[in-house]
Design an enzyme around this catalytic site. Structure first.
Site, mmCIF file in Angstrom:
data_model
loop_
_atom_site.group_PDB
_atom_site.id
_atom_site.type_symbol
_atom_site.label_atom_id
_atom_site.label_comp_id
_atom_site.label_asym_id
_atom_site.label_seq_id
_atom_site.Cartn_x
_atom_site.Cartn_y
_atom_site.Cartn_z
ATOM 1 N N THR A 1 40.509 50.098 47.504
ATOM 2 C CA THR A 1 40.852 48.678 47.619
ATOM 3 C C THR A 1 42.040 48.571 48.570
ATOM 4 O OG1 THR A 1 41.909 48.727 45.297
ATOM 5 C CG2 THR A 1 39.755 48.127 45.351
ATOM 6 N N LYS B 1 41.219 56.830 44.194
ATOM 7 C CA LYS B 1 41.731 55.391 44.845
ATOM 8 C C LYS B 1 42.804 55.075 43.828
ATOM 9 C CE LYS B 1 41.172 51.635 43.665
ATOM 10 N NZ LYS B 1 41.860 50.532 43.120
ATOM 11 N N THR C 1 46.260 52.964 37.543
ATOM 12 C CA THR C 1 45.335 52.087 37.968
ATOM 13 C C THR C 1 44.597 52.686 38.893
ATOM 14 O OG1 THR C 1 44.504 49.979 38.656
ATOM 15 C CG2 THR C 1 46.374 50.631 39.700
ATOM 16 N N GLU D 1 51.351 50.021 46.897
ATOM 17 C CA GLU D 1 51.127 48.759 47.719
ATOM 18 C C GLU D 1 52.536 48.526 48.513
ATOM 19 O OE1 GLU D 1 47.377 46.647 45.531
ATOM 20 O OE2 GLU D 1 49.639 46.079 45.120
ATOM 21 N N ASN E 1 49.705 41.002 46.947
ATOM 22 C CA ASN E 1 49.662 40.666 45.543
ATOM 23 C C ASN E 1 49.475 39.324 45.702
ATOM 24 O OD1 ASN E 1 48.859 42.965 43.636
ATOM 25 N ND2 ASN E 1 50.659 43.707 44.825
ATOM 26 N N THR F 1 41.172 35.877 43.290
ATOM 27 C CA THR F 1 39.964 35.851 42.441
ATOM 28 C C THR F 1 39.063 35.207 43.286
ATOM 29 O OG1 THR F 1 40.395 33.979 41.148
ATOM 30 C CG2 THR F 1 41.117 36.107 40.268
#
Length: 401
Positions: free
Chosen positions: A151, A177, A188, A274, A396, A401
């Site tokens: 992702t 990932k 995660t 990230e 982020n 969404t």
């Protein structure tokens, strides 16, 4: 020896993989992966401990309970989390569609998802994608699968290793990932491991569960625990070694190889945090017990003040010591020592004199080690993390969404 090898999950005998663009991601990148074993495989798994777990987590837990599996279907771009009964139905349907196309039992299909929470799977794209992907399964498809599960990762993560058992070469390979929303238990991430080792399922599950605690459960990027995490191992026995059923020498050799692979993969996930510009190795030494060592390490790893200090290349030992102090572990600041890159910056209750130029050189590097000596016992632990940058907020802030 652990190798960065694109062969990944197709390195071991009897495994195929593929990854395609099913149209799930708005970006148009690859987003559907399938991994298969030519023969029935023992399956082991560990999953997120978040009570808000995604539908595929529940479905795949049930598959692991059967002790065997032959396929993994994973999508990116949609987490299928917090989607109610529809989400459960879609996860089951995904397994059913894959099973029909692969001509296997539905209970032999692990399903996994990653992406945005609260959005249902586009089942028309999932079905069309699976049907398109199955004919493309091949012995060199691991890299395509690795690309399809990422992702916000900046690169794919693929490792392999091999050992010898009973004169037979036994291979292990993995893809993973994970870059953000990283905080055990578990991080995660999705990690899929394949091996041609012949090993009893109970022994395989025991090994994985133990190994996870000191590898994937020792990393943190941002202190957030995901809803979708899982590590799955498939072992199809095609190496031809005598079946591992006891804690014997062969088991220990296999255990060590799997542990080293998981350890390096965990580090790759943490290093790809990230927006990360620093990879931090946090060594906690001489704690009373492992719990204290991990708590202290995680407290440092999750401190926004510590993380931003490293982004700014500021050796702020006060922030580090403070994070240890509020972690809840047994510690005495008078007896605690703090080092960065091997240079002592705090000891005997005071900041230590050090070569500022030498320390600044260390702070400018990508890989930085932080060593904390608690002097409270004899237990050590290592946590892996990264800094917190402007880019993390940007990524982020723009991930909607």
């Amino acid at each position: 020896m652990i190798n960065e090898n694109k062969a990944g999950v197709t390195f071991a005998k009897g495994f195929k993989a593929t990854g395609i663009k099913a149209g799930i991601k708005k970006s148009g990148n690859a987003d559907l992966a399938i991994i298969t074993s030519d023969t029935e495989a023992a399956v082991a798994g560990t999953f997120t401990q978040n009570k808000v777990a995604a539908a595929p987590v529940y479905v795949s837990k049930d598959v692991v309970k059967t002790k065997t599996a032959k396929a993994i279907v994973a999508n990116s771009g949609c987490a299928n989390a917090c989607t109610g009964q529809q989400g459960m139905d879609d996860a089951h349907k995904t397994a059913q569609i894959a099973a029909a196309e692969l001509n296997i039992n539905k209970d032999d299909v692990i399903v996994a998802s990653t992406g945005v929470i609260g959005v249902t799977l586009p089942m028309d794209k999932i079905e069309t994608g699976i049907k398109a992907a199955v004919p493309t399964l091949n012995n060199d498809g691991s890299d395509a699968a690795a690309n399809a599960i990422i992702t916000t990762d900046t690169y794919t993560k693929s490792l392999t290793t091999s050992i010898t058992l009973d004169g037979k070469e036994v291979r292990i390979g993995a893809i993973a990932k994970g870059a953000g929303m990283i905080q055990p238990n578990m991080a995660t991430m999705l990690c899929f491991i394949t091996t041609d080792a012949n090993i009893e399922q109970v022994r395989l599950q025991t090994a994985l569960s133990e190994i996870i605690e000191k590898t994937f459960n020792m990393i943190s990027v941002d202190g957030d625990m995901s809803t979708n995490d899982m590590v799955i191992v498939l072992a199809n026995g095609q190496a031809g070694n005598n079946k591992i059923i006891e804690n014997d020498e062969n088991y220990q050799i296999f255990y060590q190889a799997l542990s080293e692979l998981c350890c390096q993969m965990a580090q790759k996930v943490a290093a790809d945090g990230e927006g990360a510009t620093k990879f931090l190795t946090i060594n906690i030494n001489n704690a009373r017990n492992f719990r204290d060592a991990k708590l202290a390490g995680m407290s440092i790893a999750n401190s926004p003040l510590v993380k931003t200090a490293f982004f700014g290349q500021d050796p702020n030992w006060g922030r580090i010591l403070c994070a240890v102090g509020y972690s809840g572990v047994d510690m005495n600041p008078e007896n605690t020592e703090v080092k960065i890159g091997g240079i002592t910056i705090y000891s005997n209750g005071l900041g230590a004199a050090f070569d500022k130029n030498a320390l600044q050189d260390i702070m400018s590097e990508h890989d930085i080690a932080i060593d904390i000596n608690l002097n409270m016992g004899s237990t050590n632990a290592t946590v892996w993390s990264c800094d917190l940058s402007y880019e993390y907020v940007k990524i982020n802030g723009e991930y909607h969404t």
